[in-house]
Design an enzyme around this catalytic site. Structure first.
Site, PDB file in Angstrom:
ATOM      1  N   SER A  46      -3.200   7.042  -4.878  1.00 64.24           N
ATOM      2  CA  SER A  46      -3.304   5.569  -4.785  1.00 64.24           C
ATOM      3  C   SER A  46      -4.736   5.151  -4.480  1.00 64.24           C
ATOM      4  O   SER A  46      -5.254   4.196  -5.070  1.00 64.24           O
ATOM      5  CB  SER A  46      -2.421   4.970  -3.690  1.00 64.24           C
ATOM      6  OG  SER A  46      -1.379   5.795  -3.308  1.00 64.24           O
ATOM      7  N   THR A  47      -5.369   5.871  -3.555  1.00 65.27           N
ATOM      8  CA  THR A  47      -6.736   5.542  -3.151  1.00 65.27           C
ATOM      9  C   THR A  47      -7.727   5.635  -4.313  1.00 65.27           C
ATOM     10  O   THR A  47      -8.721   4.923  -4.353  1.00 65.27           O
ATOM     11  CB  THR A  47      -7.170   6.498  -2.010  1.00 65.27           C
ATOM     12  OG1 THR A  47      -6.240   6.349  -0.945  1.00 65.27           O
ATOM     13  CG2 THR A  47      -8.561   6.222  -1.522  1.00 65.27           C
ATOM     14  N   TYR A 134       5.438  12.652  -2.229  1.00 70.11           N
ATOM     15  CA  TYR A 134       4.639  11.598  -1.596  1.00 70.11           C
ATOM     16  C   TYR A 134       5.586  10.476  -1.189  1.00 70.11           C
ATOM     17  O   TYR A 134       6.054   9.709  -2.027  1.00 70.11           O
ATOM     18  CB  TYR A 134       3.596  11.135  -2.627  1.00 70.11           C
ATOM     19  CG  TYR A 134       2.626  10.055  -2.217  1.00 70.11           C
ATOM     20  CD1 TYR A 134       2.536   9.574  -0.922  1.00 70.11           C
ATOM     21  CD2 TYR A 134       1.757   9.518  -3.172  1.00 70.11           C
ATOM     22  CE1 TYR A 134       1.630   8.585  -0.586  1.00 70.11           C
ATOM     23  CE2 TYR A 134       0.847   8.527  -2.841  1.00 70.11           C
ATOM     24  CZ  TYR A 134       0.790   8.067  -1.558  1.00 70.11           C
ATOM     25  OH  TYR A 134      -0.112   7.087  -1.233  1.00 70.11           O
ATOM     26  N   LYS A 162       3.927  14.361   1.876  1.00 66.80           N
ATOM     27  CA  LYS A 162       2.862  13.472   2.359  1.00 66.80           C
ATOM     28  C   LYS A 162       3.598  12.250   2.860  1.00 66.80           C
ATOM     29  O   LYS A 162       4.196  11.511   2.073  1.00 66.80           O
ATOM     30  CB  LYS A 162       1.921  13.148   1.206  1.00 66.80           C
ATOM     31  CG  LYS A 162       0.942  12.023   1.448  1.00 66.80           C
ATOM     32  CD  LYS A 162      -0.052  12.019   0.306  1.00 66.80           C
ATOM     33  CE  LYS A 162      -0.819  10.759   0.015  1.00 66.80           C
ATOM     34  NZ  LYS A 162      -1.135   9.846   1.062  1.00 66.80           N
ATOM     35  N   THR A 164       3.532   8.841   4.302  1.00 69.12           N
ATOM     36  CA  THR A 164       2.772   7.621   4.595  1.00 69.12           C
ATOM     37  C   THR A 164       3.749   6.578   5.093  1.00 69.12           C
ATOM     38  O   THR A 164       4.230   5.717   4.344  1.00 69.12           O
ATOM     39  CB  THR A 164       1.978   7.160   3.352  1.00 69.12           C
ATOM     40  OG1 THR A 164       1.173   8.249   2.908  1.00 69.12           O
ATOM     41  CG2 THR A 164       1.065   5.986   3.691  1.00 69.12           C
ATOM     42  N   GLY A 186       0.058  10.327   6.583  1.00 68.83           N
ATOM     43  CA  GLY A 186      -0.523   9.461   5.550  1.00 68.83           C
ATOM     44  C   GLY A 186      -1.355   8.293   6.066  1.00 68.83           C
ATOM     45  O   GLY A 186      -2.322   7.912   5.411  1.00 68.83           O
ATOM     46  N   ASP A 188      -4.083   6.951   8.301  1.00 65.40           N
ATOM     47  CA  ASP A 188      -5.171   7.523   9.104  1.00 65.40           C
ATOM     48  C   ASP A 188      -5.188   6.969  10.535  1.00 65.40           C
ATOM     49  O   ASP A 188      -5.520   7.679  11.477  1.00 65.40           O
ATOM     50  CB  ASP A 188      -6.534   7.217   8.456  1.00 65.40           C
ATOM     51  CG  ASP A 188      -6.555   7.574   6.987  1.00 65.40           C
ATOM     52  OD1 ASP A 188      -5.575   8.154   6.498  1.00 65.40           O
ATOM     53  OD2 ASP A 188      -7.559   7.263   6.324  1.00 65.40           O
ATOM     54  N   GLU A 189      -4.832   5.676  10.655  1.00 63.65           N
ATOM     55  CA  GLU A 189      -4.881   5.032  11.975  1.00 63.65           C
ATOM     56  C   GLU A 189      -3.825   5.602  12.922  1.00 63.65           C
ATOM     57  O   GLU A 189      -3.821   5.314  14.117  1.00 63.65           O
ATOM     58  CB  GLU A 189      -4.751   3.504  11.849  1.00 63.65           C
ATOM     59  CG  GLU A 189      -3.571   2.980  11.059  1.00 63.65           C
ATOM     60  CD  GLU A 189      -3.803   2.952   9.533  1.00 63.65           C
ATOM     61  OE1 GLU A 189      -4.487   3.845   9.024  1.00 63.65           O
ATOM     62  OE2 GLU A 189      -3.272   2.044   8.887  1.00 63.65           O
ATOM     63  N   SER A 205      -7.595   8.031   3.113  1.00 69.18           N
ATOM     64  CA  SER A 205      -8.658   7.362   2.366  1.00 69.18           C
ATOM     65  C   SER A 205      -9.919   7.172   3.206  1.00 69.18           C
ATOM     66  O   SER A 205     -11.024   7.272   2.694  1.00 69.18           O
ATOM     67  CB  SER A 205      -8.162   6.009   1.862  1.00 69.18           C
ATOM     68  OG  SER A 205      -7.953   5.118   2.942  1.00 69.18           O
TER      69      SER A 205
HETATM   70  O1  MN9 Z   1      -3.848   8.127   1.523  1.00 66.10           O
HETATM   71  C1  MN9 Z   1      -3.991   6.056   2.573  1.00 66.10           C
HETATM   72  N1  MN9 Z   1      -2.986   5.233   2.030  1.00 66.10           N
HETATM   73  C2  MN9 Z   1      -3.259   4.288   1.126  1.00 66.10           C
HETATM   74  C3  MN9 Z   1      -3.588   7.464   2.460  1.00 66.10           C
HETATM   75  O2  MN9 Z   1      -4.366   3.996   0.756  1.00 66.10           O
HETATM   76  C4  MN9 Z   1      -2.141   3.561   0.549  1.00 66.10           C
HETATM   77  C5  MN9 Z   1      -4.406   5.753   4.005  1.00 66.10           C
HETATM   78  O3  MN9 Z   1      -5.556   6.502   4.235  1.00 66.10           O
HETATM   79  C6  MN9 Z   1      -4.688   4.290   4.272  1.00 66.10           C
HETATM   80  O4  MN9 Z   1      -5.562   3.784   3.302  1.00 66.10           O
HETATM   81  C7  MN9 Z   1      -5.339   4.069   5.635  1.00 66.10           C
HETATM   82  C8  MN9 Z   1      -5.559   2.595   5.958  1.00 66.10           C
HETATM   83  O5  MN9 Z   1      -4.309   1.963   6.175  1.00 66.10           O
HETATM   84  O6  MN9 Z   1      -4.581   4.670   6.600  1.00 66.10           O
END
Ligand code: MN9
Length: 292
Positions: A46-47, A134, A162, A164, A186, A188-189, A205
């Site tokens: 997606s990123t 995913y 994965k 998220t 998934g 990061d925060e 990302s």
């Molecule tokens: O790959 C990312 N998910 C998406 C994982 O971009 C949808 C995350 O890294 C988020 O971008 C990140 C910010 O919310 O955690």
């Protein structure tokens, strides 16, 4: 044998002035991430704006990353609505020597679980690489329960998930029922929360420009240094809060531009950032990052 734990950058895709994949800059980004100590890369997810790219462009990205990262573990995201195309992407990645493939659940048509399950198994079989499921309910609209994820994890063709999602209960149930499978965090925060609930690593990302911090969070966590791990997650989250305000991927590309990569902007229909938003990034984020 390639290793699958640790930090995997979900690579962004740089486009040039003519909206073409910028090979030179992508190679620079991969090299920068290798210097930051990543285990590997999650390619064309997606990123990467995969759903805004043609299959040919995604193949180009697979090739460029393979050339730039000969030793790292590579996971090719092949997900798209057209299964035939996903299969062709998977075959291409396999021929390049990728270590695994991954796909978001087929979306839009509200497929039944049985249909989703056979999509994954068929692809894994045909491509011949381990498959990483995913699970991204917020964007795919498909929420896989623990029971459904178990139906994947008990199969040899599926290497892991994965995840998220902030449903860490489900994450932990998966890890304790299938300790040998790989679970990636998934969001990061919430990386530290994911580690506490059994994640083996993360795919993210924001790692594009701060993979070193996330590697350090995992290292502190492994060493039992909770306070340091928490402090670093908190610092990363100050940055991620700004990204969420501005638009995550647009902001990430702008950060890379400001760090000296000729990264360009996100593809339409994504909009571009205003001068104020760019300034916010240079004021609030860039001073907190180490350059490249
Ligand atoms: O790959 C990312 N998910 C998406 C994982 O971009 C949808 C995350 O890294 C988020 O971008 C990140 C910010 O919310 O955690």
């Amino acid at each position: 044998m390639k290793q699958f734990d640790g930090i995997f950058t979900a690579l962004l895709t740089p486009f040039d002035q003519n909206d073409r994949v910028n090979e030179k800059v992508l190679k620079e980004l991969v090299a920068f991430n290798i210097r930051m100590g990543v285990r590997g890369f999650y390619v064309s997810g997606s990123t990467a704006e995969a759903f805004l790219m043609t299959a040919e462009e995604r193949k180009t990205v697979f090739r460029i990353v393979r050339e730039a990262a000969p030793e790292q573990t590579l996971i090719a995201h092949i997900g798209c609505l057209c299964e035939k195309e996903a299969e062709a992407l998977g075959e291409y990645a396999a021929a390049l020597g990728y270590d695994a493939v991954s796909s978001v659940a087929p979306f839009y048509y509200k497929f039944s679980f049985e249909e989703i399950r056979s999509y994954y198994f068929r692809l894994a079989e045909r491509v011949g690489l381990p498959m990483l499921v995913y699970n991204f309910p917020a964007n795919s609209g498909v929420n896989l329960t623990f029971e459904q994820l178990s139906a994947f994890l008990r199969d040899d063709r599926i290497m892991g998930i994965k995840h998220t999602s902030s449903d860490f209960f489900t994450m932990q149930c998966c890890k304790s029922a299938f300790p040998d499978k790989i679970i990636y965090n998934g969001y990061d925060e919430m990386f530290l929360a994911g580690l506490s609930m059994g994640a083996d690593g993360g795919i993210g990302s924001t790692y594009n420009f701060m993979a070193d911090r996330f590697a350090a969070i995992q290292e502190h966590f492994r060493n039992g240094d909770k306070e340091k791990a928490y402090a670093m997650q908190q610092e990363a989250n100050r940055i991620i809060r700004v990204l969420c305000r501005v638009g995550v991927m647009q902001a990430e590309k702008e950060i890379l531009n400001q760090l000296g990569f000729d990264f360009g902007v996100c593809r339409r229909p994504f909009g571009t950032l205003t001068p104020d938003q760019k300034q916010l990034i240079s004021r609030e984020i860039i001073p907190k990052l180490s350059g490249c």
